[in-house]
Every structure is written in C-alpha cells, then in structure tokens.
Design a protein around this motif. Structure first.
Motif, PDB file in Angstrom:
ATOM      1  N   SER A  92       0.177   8.811  -2.464  1.00 19.07           N
ATOM      2  CA  SER A  92      -0.233   8.461  -3.818  1.00 19.07           C
ATOM      3  C   SER A  92      -0.691   9.708  -4.580  1.00 19.07           C
ATOM      4  O   SER A  92      -1.736  10.280  -4.279  1.00 19.07           O
ATOM      5  N   LYS A 128      -2.019  11.371  -7.988  1.00 18.88           N
ATOM      6  CA  LYS A 128      -2.714  10.886  -9.177  1.00 18.88           C
ATOM      7  C   LYS A 128      -3.067  12.041 -10.100  1.00 18.88           C
ATOM      8  O   LYS A 128      -3.706  13.009  -9.680  1.00 18.88           O
ATOM      9  N   ASP A 146      -6.891  13.916   0.915  1.00 22.33           N
ATOM     10  CA  ASP A 146      -6.381  14.464  -0.347  1.00 22.33           C
ATOM     11  C   ASP A 146      -5.751  15.821  -0.049  1.00 22.33           C
ATOM     12  O   ASP A 146      -6.442  16.844  -0.008  1.00 22.33           O
ATOM     13  N   ASP A 163       3.113   6.555  -7.027  1.00 23.92           N
ATOM     14  CA  ASP A 163       2.901   5.952  -5.713  1.00 23.92           C
ATOM     15  C   ASP A 163       4.238   5.836  -5.018  1.00 23.92           C
ATOM     16  O   ASP A 163       5.222   5.404  -5.620  1.00 23.92           O
ATOM     17  N   TYR A 188       6.175   4.113  -1.785  1.00 27.84           N
ATOM     18  CA  TYR A 188       5.984   3.010  -0.846  1.00 27.84           C
ATOM     19  C   TYR A 188       6.834   3.173   0.394  1.00 27.84           C
ATOM     20  O   TYR A 188       7.954   3.702   0.331  1.00 27.84           O
ATOM     21  N   LYS A 240       0.844  -1.185   0.000  1.00 28.53           N
ATOM     22  CA  LYS A 240       0.000   0.000   0.000  1.00 28.53           C
ATOM     23  C   LYS A 240       0.878   1.234   0.000  1.00 28.53           C
ATOM     24  O   LYS A 240       1.794   1.339   0.810  1.00 28.53           O
ATOM     25  N   PRO A 241       0.627   2.173  -0.917  1.00 31.94           N
ATOM     26  CA  PRO A 241       1.498   3.353  -0.925  1.00 31.94           C
ATOM     27  C   PRO A 241       1.310   4.226   0.318  1.00 31.94           C
ATOM     28  O   PRO A 241       0.209   4.300   0.867  1.00 31.94           O
ATOM     29  N   SER A 282       1.388  10.874 -12.096  1.00 35.26           N
ATOM     30  CA  SER A 282       0.895   9.931 -11.088  1.00 35.26           C
ATOM     31  C   SER A 282       2.083   9.173 -10.530  1.00 35.26           C
ATOM     32  O   SER A 282       2.941   8.716 -11.284  1.00 35.26           O
TER      33      SER A 282
END
Ligand SMILES: Nc1ncnc2c1ncn2[C@@H]1O[C@H](COP(=O)(O)OP(=O)(O)O)[C@@H](O)[C@H]1O
Ligand SMILES: [Mg+2]
Length: 346
Positions: free
Chosen positions: A9, A11, A78, A33, A35, A5-6, A31
């Motif tokens: 993230s 986008k 966000d 990600d 980690y 799961k990042p 975009s």
C-alpha cells in the motif's frame, strides 16, 4: 465486493530528484493499493513516472533521487523509510522482483544462462549443488525454453531478444517473489514475441500465485492482461479502476486521449490520433491540473486548482474537475463510446 487487504500500500508518495541544485518532483503524491494475485497495469506516456514510482518499491531509485513524502506499507513495515541497502536486500529480488525493458542490462554476458539462474536459487533459497542445477533447468523449462539442459550451458549472446527476456523472467521468478514488477518488458521486442511474453507472465502468475505490476506506455497491450489499470500523468495517478472501468467507462480526459490512440480504433489508411502538446516540465511548480494545457475539455478551474479524486464507483476513481457535481456535463468522445464493440472479437 468483498473487503480485500492490500499486499502493498503506497500512500501519498512523493519522489524528488536533485540535479545541480535544482529539484525535479517526479512523483507527486501517488497512492496505490496492490491486491494479492492481481495484475495491475500502470500506463502513461514516457516520462510520466511509471518506472520511478515502482522502483521506489524496491529501493532502486538513482542516487540523486529520494522518497520525500508518503509511506509504502509492505508486510507491516513502511519500506519508504528504508535507508540501508541491507534492508532493501531483504526485499529486492526476494519478495519484490523487477524485470526491465532491456534484458541485457540484467544479464551478465560472461556467465552462462544456467549459472545465472542457479546463483539466484542458491542465494535466495539456500539450495546447493545438483539440486540447484536441477531447479534452474526446471525454471528454464517453465519459461518456455526448449532443450533447457543444453541451453543451460549457453551464454546470453547465444539467445535471441525474446529468449533473453524469458531468461530474465526465469531469474526473477526463481526466488518466488510475492510481487513481480514488469517494466515495459516487451517494448524492445516484436509484436508476436510480445504476445508470447505476456502469455508467459500470465501463466507464471497463475501457477505461482504472484501479484504482477505490468508497466507499459501502450494501453492496447494490457486490455487482455490487466485486472486493474492505473493511468499516470506527470507524476500523478489520474485514474485508477478495473480494466472494465478504464476501457469502457473512462472519466479522465487524459485516459480518453490514450484510448483514442488505440490501434483498435484506427480507420484503415488514417493515421492514429496522437495527443497534442507535451507534458509539463517537472522542475517547475505545477499550478492546477497538470493536463489542463493539453485538455480540450479543460474548465477554468483546471488552470487554478489541482483537482481531488472523485469516486466513480468503489473500484474506480479519477482526478478531474469534470466529475465535480458543479461541472458542466461532458461526455466521453463518441469514438470511445464505440470502444466496446470495436474491441469485440479480439
Ligand atoms: N536520476 C534522475 N534524475 C533526474 N530526473 C530523473 C531521474 N530519473 C528519472 N527522472 C525523471 O523522472 C520522471 C519520470 O521518469 P520515469 O519514471 O523514468 O518515466 P516513465 O517510466 O513513465 O517513462 C521523468 O521526468 C524523468 O526525466
Ligand atoms: Mg520507464
């Protein structure tokens, strides 16, 4: 590969600057990600958008710039939607910290090194008095400053460039950020100091479990540090993969061009190849693939339509029409195919 799961993230991020009524689109749908615990390098020529893209993760865009599209998910929120400085203050420095090229821009010349580290510890960790002083000295020691108790009392001008950068890293790390963004931290330093700072960042990351974004215009620097590499051109991420993918199985002609200018590939007495031409003017709308005019391998469609990402493997994607099944077969230049043997023994 296991599903990860990042930790962050981004986008379809778009960032636009306004200059006297004109608009410059610096980031065009990026975009990415990130980690947990990894070191991701972002590479690309000067002006490609590395700093602007990552500054948007901590709300540090210049006043004439803003995020005009996309999302940046961090801890379930966000953050691309943040507008208030008070929101950013919960993240900037505390959870995501950034180290810049010139350490003097981050240091106050009028305060001792010790005071500056201590302030950060007191602000972010609520520790006071002797305790925070002790921690600040420990932090100096951790970043490789000898005689830390005495260096604590000195001012920035009493430190060399490399030592100042160590102090800036100590200040950033003193808040135990989850993500540390290093924006060309060694560009102003000489080569031996550069290697030491890279080692320092790597050790701190291991010890503290941080996730690191390492920005550089010099692909050669990251061969030994990065787990993954993202290549940026004219505001787009044109190729993303593991370090192995990018160094030994690159698919984008721009990545080929960057690799071809690695000093490791140079022949004695021969100048290193440089990439001919200049990047596009970002004030204009870009038609097709932004790299096409400089791309020896460009296809007709490159001048007409911007390519999508093609997946090379689950870890590797590249944004070039050469990967379209209908494209004529095009192999990486010979010199790049020899990269593996040339990089050996480093
Ligand atoms: N405040 C600003 N106003 C207008 N354009 C800007 C501003 N900041 C950056 N840019 C432009 O955004 C683009 C990306 O810049 P930057 O992220 O600094 O590149 P890099 O870090 O890859 O060298 C460049 O074209 C730059 O001129
Ligand atoms: Mg930059």
């Amino acid at each position: 590969m296991e599903e990860r799961k990042p930790i962050l993230s981004a986008k379809d991020i778009e960032i636009t600057f306004s200059m006297r009524g004109r608009y410059l689109k610096a980031i065009r749908k990026c975009s990415l990600d990130l980690y947990e615990g990894e070191t991701l390098a972002i590479v690309g020529e000067s002006g490609s958008g590395k700093s602007v893209f990552t500054k948007s993760f901590i709300g540090m865009l210049d006043n004439n710039g803003s995020i005009t599209g996309g999302s940046i998910m961090f801890e379930g929120v966000d953050i691309a939607k943040y507008t208030k400085e008070s929101d950013w203050l919960k993240i900037r420095g505390k959870k995501i910290a950034m180290v810049f090229q010139d350490p003097m821009t981050s240091l106050n010349p009028l305060k001792t090194i010790g005071e500056q580290i201590r302030e950060v510890i007191e602000l972010h960790q609520g520790i006071k008095g002797e305790e925070s002083k002790k921690m600040a000295i420990e932090m100096l020691e951790k970043v490789g400053i000898t005689d830390p108790a005495n260096r604590y009392k000195q001012y920035p001008h009493e430190f060399s460039g490399g030592m100042r950068q160590r102090v800036v890293i100590a200040i950033a790390a003193a808040c135990f950020p989850k993500i540390l963004i290093c924006d060309e931290p060694t560009t102003a330093l000489d080569v031996t100091i550069q290697a030491q700072i890279l080692d320092l960042i790597r050790n701190l990351q291991k010890e503290m479990g941080m996730t690191v974004i390492y920005i550089t215009h010099d692909l050669g620097v990251v061969a030994n540090v990065a787990d993954r590499v993202a290549v940026m051109y004219a505001g787009e991420l044109v190729e993303v993969g593991t370090a192995e993918d990018i160094f030994y199985d690159a698919r984008h002609p721009y990545t080929w061009a960057l690799l071809s200018s690695l000093p490791q590939l140079g022949e004695k007495g021969q100048p290193l190849p440089t990439i001919e031409g200049t990047p596009p003017n970002l004030y204009n709308d870009i038609v097709g693939d932004a790299f096409a005019p400089r791309n020896k391998h460009a296809l007709r469609i490159d001048f007409i339509e911007n390519p999508p990402y093609f997946e090379v493997s689950p870890t590797h994607k590249a944004k070039t029409w050469l990967l379209d099944p209908r494209a004529p077969k095009c192999e990486a230049p010979k010199v790049i195919q020899q990269l593996r043997s040339k990089m050996k023994g480093r």
